[in-house]
Design a protein around this motif. Structure first.
Motif, PDB file in Angstrom:
ATOM      1  N   HIS A  15       0.991  -1.488   0.008  1.00  0.00           N
ATOM      2  CA  HIS A  15      -0.528  -0.297  -0.101  1.00  0.00           C
ATOM      3  C   HIS A  15       0.799   0.971  -0.057  1.00  0.00           C
ATOM      4  CE1 HIS A  15      -3.902  -1.737   0.423  1.00  0.00           C
ATOM      5  NE2 HIS A  15      -2.615  -2.941   1.635  1.00  0.00           N
ATOM      6  N   GLU A  17       0.235   3.637  -1.455  1.00  0.00           N
ATOM      7  CA  GLU A  17      -0.433   5.036  -1.513  1.00  0.00           C
ATOM      8  C   GLU A  17      -0.774   5.112  -0.405  1.00  0.00           C
ATOM      9  OE1 GLU A  17      -3.156   1.617  -1.156  1.00  0.00           O
ATOM     10  OE2 GLU A  17      -1.782   2.082  -1.765  1.00  0.00           O
ATOM     11  N   LEU A  18      -1.091   4.648   0.720  1.00  0.00           N
ATOM     12  CA  LEU A  18      -0.797   5.026   2.528  1.00  0.00           C
ATOM     13  C   LEU A  18       0.207   5.983   3.349  1.00  0.00           C
ATOM     14  CD1 LEU A  18      -2.230   1.520   4.154  1.00  0.00           C
ATOM     15  CD2 LEU A  18      -3.130   3.510   3.370  1.00  0.00           C
ATOM     16  N   GLN A  19       1.139   6.397   2.018  1.00  0.00           N
ATOM     17  CA  GLN A  19       2.198   7.233   2.367  1.00  0.00           C
ATOM     18  C   GLN A  19       3.159   6.897   4.228  1.00  0.00           C
ATOM     19  OE1 GLN A  19       1.399  10.853   1.025  1.00  0.00           O
ATOM     20  NE2 GLN A  19       1.496   9.710  -1.410  1.00  0.00           N
TER      21      GLN A  19
END
Length: 85
Positions: A15, A17-19
């Motif tokens: 993931h 995109e969770l940064q």
């Protein structure tokens, strides 16, 4: 805690995109000397810091090892977990 490390690594890899970042804080220097080789062996590349004076533990009320905090990009604690699942 090896399984927990694997889960965190998988979460980060699966993931992007969770940064988020993961920081391992050892409560003493012996823990760091034990943790770093284990993390590398497990393929987990988290930075390791040592809380020599227990400042982090005191500031965040950590009394159980391990303790996990989830912080948002601004550094606000959004969730925390203590102990093993």
């Amino acid at each position: 805690w090896k399984e927990e490390l694997r889960r965190l690594r998988a979460l980060k890899e699966d993931h992007p995109e969770l940064q988020f970042e993961i920081l391992f804080v050892a409560v003493d220097s012996r823990e760091r000397s034990l943790a770093e080789p284990l993390l590398l062996k497990e393929g987990v590349h988290f930075p390791v810091a040592v809380d020599f004076r227990a400042e982090v533990s005191e500031k965040y009320g950590i009394s159980t090892v391990p303790t996990l905090f989830v912080l948002d990009p601004e550094g606000v604690i959004r969730s925390s977990y203590q102990g093993y699942p």
